[in-house]
Design a protein around this motif. Structure first.
Motif, PDB file in Angstrom:
ATOM      1  N   TRP A 116      56.116 -49.713 -10.133  1.00  0.00           N
ATOM      2  CA  TRP A 116      56.988 -48.542 -10.223  1.00  0.00           C
ATOM      3  C   TRP A 116      57.863 -48.427  -8.977  1.00  0.00           C
ATOM      4  O   TRP A 116      59.035 -48.049  -9.058  1.00  0.00           O
ATOM      5  CB  TRP A 116      56.170 -47.263 -10.388  1.00  0.00           C
ATOM      6  CG  TRP A 116      55.598 -47.028 -11.738  1.00  0.00           C
ATOM      7  CD1 TRP A 116      54.291 -46.773 -12.030  1.00  0.00           C
ATOM      8  CD2 TRP A 116      56.285 -46.990 -13.000  1.00  0.00           C
ATOM      9  NE1 TRP A 116      54.131 -46.590 -13.379  1.00  0.00           N
ATOM     10  CE2 TRP A 116      55.341 -46.714 -13.995  1.00  0.00           C
ATOM     11  CE3 TRP A 116      57.614 -47.172 -13.368  1.00  0.00           C
ATOM     12  CZ2 TRP A 116      55.678 -46.612 -15.340  1.00  0.00           C
ATOM     13  CZ3 TRP A 116      57.948 -47.070 -14.709  1.00  0.00           C
ATOM     14  CH2 TRP A 116      56.985 -46.795 -15.669  1.00  0.00           C
ATOM     15  N   SER A 117      57.287 -48.743  -7.817  1.00  0.00           N
ATOM     16  CA  SER A 117      58.049 -48.655  -6.569  1.00  0.00           C
ATOM     17  C   SER A 117      59.214 -49.627  -6.558  1.00  0.00           C
ATOM     18  O   SER A 117      60.323 -49.280  -6.126  1.00  0.00           O
ATOM     19  CB  SER A 117      57.140 -48.936  -5.369  1.00  0.00           C
ATOM     20  OG  SER A 117      56.120 -47.979  -5.298  1.00  0.00           O
ATOM     21  N   VAL A 118      58.978 -50.828  -7.031  1.00  0.00           N
ATOM     22  CA  VAL A 118      60.057 -51.819  -7.091  1.00  0.00           C
ATOM     23  C   VAL A 118      61.148 -51.357  -8.058  1.00  0.00           C
ATOM     24  O   VAL A 118      62.347 -51.449  -7.757  1.00  0.00           O
ATOM     25  CB  VAL A 118      59.507 -53.212  -7.493  1.00  0.00           C
ATOM     26  CG1 VAL A 118      60.629 -54.181  -7.814  1.00  0.00           C
ATOM     27  CG2 VAL A 118      58.611 -53.761  -6.399  1.00  0.00           C
ATOM     28  N   ILE A 119      60.741 -50.848  -9.212  1.00  0.00           N
ATOM     29  CA  ILE A 119      61.724 -50.361 -10.182  1.00  0.00           C
ATOM     30  C   ILE A 119      62.524 -49.202  -9.587  1.00  0.00           C
ATOM     31  O   ILE A 119      63.753 -49.140  -9.718  1.00  0.00           O
ATOM     32  CB  ILE A 119      61.038 -49.955 -11.502  1.00  0.00           C
ATOM     33  CG1 ILE A 119      60.469 -51.189 -12.199  1.00  0.00           C
ATOM     34  CG2 ILE A 119      62.008 -49.223 -12.423  1.00  0.00           C
ATOM     35  CD1 ILE A 119      59.564 -50.887 -13.374  1.00  0.00           C
ATOM     36  N   CYS A 120      61.853 -48.286  -8.915  1.00  0.00           N
ATOM     37  CA  CYS A 120      62.530 -47.151  -8.288  1.00  0.00           C
ATOM     38  C   CYS A 120      63.505 -47.618  -7.213  1.00  0.00           C
ATOM     39  O   CYS A 120      64.640 -47.122  -7.124  1.00  0.00           O
ATOM     40  CB  CYS A 120      61.495 -46.198  -7.691  1.00  0.00           C
ATOM     41  SG  CYS A 120      62.197 -44.720  -6.962  1.00  0.00           S
TER      42      CYS A 120
END
Length: 183
Positions: A116-120
């Motif tokens: 999720w952090s990478v996508i964000c």
């Protein structure tokens, strides 16, 4: 006014979910997404009725639906992450004791948080880039970068939820459903 947890999500007399503040934040995000989707549905209904009665449709209605769907989809993700509504395959871990399963789920939830952090991060980069271009929709002239805001917020909140729940499950080996205080 006391908020009640849906009875279907309670387990063995738990009075409220773990991380109540996080639950409420996820619920608010999902509610905002639901309101946006409902508003889009009302607009489409009105546009169709206007066409039926010969008044012409609402200009750019399909653009607005596309924008709303893009925005609200990300707002449902934190609630899904909080309630562990994602698909889980436990075919190979059923033999583990319950605490071991919970810790393993916690490990994978932390990895999910990294995803999720990478996508964000990439959505934030896309937001900055598209803001620099000044792109707008064709009919409505709506700035496209604004649609990235709920996507960044939704994926960022999903990452936060995954890290908090995952680390708590990993360290404490609590109940695998954060909607319960632990049994």
């Amino acid at each position: 006014m006391a908020e009640k947890t849906p009875s279907s999500l309670q387990k063995r007399g738990a009075s409220r979910p773990r991380f109540v503040w996080l639950y409420r934040l996820c619920l608010a995000a999902a509610g905002a997404g639901g309101l946006a989707a409902f508003a889009a549905a009302l607009m489409v209904t009105l546009s169709v009725l206007m066409r039926i009665f010969g008044f012409g449709g609402i200009r750019g209605d399909f653009e607005a639906v596309e924008l709303v769907c893009a925005a609200c989809a990300s707002l449902f993700l934190p609630y899904c992450q909080f309630t562990k509504g994602h698909v889980m395959v436990d075919l190979f871990t059923n033999w583990l004791p319950a605490a071991g399963q919970r810790r393993l789920d916690g490990f994978w939830t932390v990895l999910f948080g990294l995803g999720w952090s990478v996508i964000c991060w990439r959505l934030t980069h896309g937001l900055e880039t598209i803001h620099g271009y000044g792109d707008r929709t064709m009919l409505l002239g709506f700035p496209l970068w604004l649609i990235y805001l709920p996507a960044v917020a939704g994926t960022g909140l999903s990452a936060l939820v995954a890290f908090i729940i995952g680390i708590d499950d990993l360290v404490n080996g609590r109940a695998s459903n954060p909607m319960t205080e632990g049994a």
